[in-house]
Design an enzyme around this catalytic site. Structure first.
Site, PDB file in Angstrom:
ATOM      1  N   CYS A   1      -3.743  -0.935   1.379  1.00 47.46           N
ATOM      2  CA  CYS A   1      -4.372   0.335   1.706  1.00 47.46           C
ATOM      3  C   CYS A   1      -4.993   0.847   0.408  1.00 47.46           C
ATOM      4  CB  CYS A   1      -3.330   1.312   2.245  1.00 47.46           C
ATOM      5  SG  CYS A   1      -4.089   2.542   3.294  1.00 47.46           S
TER       6      CYS A   1
ATOM      7  N   CYS B   1      -5.814   0.310   6.360  1.00 48.59           N
ATOM      8  CA  CYS B   1      -6.707   1.469   6.368  1.00 48.59           C
ATOM      9  C   CYS B   1      -8.140   0.976   6.353  1.00 48.59           C
ATOM     10  CB  CYS B   1      -6.417   2.416   5.211  1.00 48.59           C
ATOM     11  SG  CYS B   1      -6.835   1.836   3.583  1.00 48.59           S
TER      12      CYS B   1
ATOM     13  N   CYS C   1     -12.082  -7.351  -1.845  1.00 46.60           N
ATOM     14  CA  CYS C   1     -10.719  -7.662  -2.273  1.00 46.60           C
ATOM     15  C   CYS C   1     -10.735  -8.737  -3.341  1.00 46.60           C
ATOM     16  CB  CYS C   1      -9.891  -8.175  -1.094  1.00 46.60           C
ATOM     17  SG  CYS C   1      -9.629  -6.965   0.197  1.00 46.60           S
TER      18      CYS C   1
END
Length: 162
Positions: free
Chosen positions: A10, A86, A94
């Site tokens: 998140c 989220c 990422c």
């Protein structure tokens, strides 16, 4: 059999990912080792998350808000699964996770963003916890060892779409 390593992501790593980490570590009964992290960690776990875990008798010691970079360095646990919980984290770039884990998006409304009374905030945390718990229980029911990677990815995506 060795345990599956799961990372819940998140943005702030103070509420939803923390709740998911604690729940899976308990419900997974050693089959899974859960971790959590954030792209922009808040630096502390939300007190409403800790209160909810305590109320549900889930261990909270050792839980901390941390950066997801900790899991992309040499020596970090080899991840089998990475779940974004989220919508912000799902849209961010990422790190490259070693081992090419199966990924899925399990978006849940942010209880830490709820304004209002403490009772309203507790209700939002309980709603997020319940939603995450339901998804984790569905994942735990999957015959992991019998599913090929693509089928497993599809099933985890389906769980996240509920």
């Amino acid at each position: 059999m060795t345990a599956w390593n799961v990372l819940f992501l998140c943005t702030g790593n103070s509420a939803r990912s923390i709740l998911a980490e604690a729940y899976l570590n308990s419900a997974g009964k050693g089959r899974f080792v859960a971790y959590s992290a954030g792209s922009q960690p808040a630096g502390k776990v939300n007190p409403f998350a800790l209160e909810l875990l305590e109320k549900n008798r889930l261990p909270a010691q050792g839980l901390r808000s941390k950066n997801w970079d900790e899991f992309a360095v040499p020596g970090a646990p080899k991840l089998d699964f990475v779940f974004t919980v989220c919508d912000n984290a799902a849209g961010e770039v990422c790190p490259i996770w070693p081992g090419q884990p199966v990924t899925a998006h399990w978006g849940v409304a942010d209880p830490a963003a709820v304004q209002g009374s403490d009772a309203e905030k507790r209700k939002a945390f309980l709603r997020a916890f319940t939603e995450l718990g339901t998804r984790i229980n569905l994942m735990l029911a999957l015959p992991m060892e019998k599913l090929d990677r693509m089928t497993l990815k599809r099933r985890l995506d389906e769980i996240g779409a509920r």
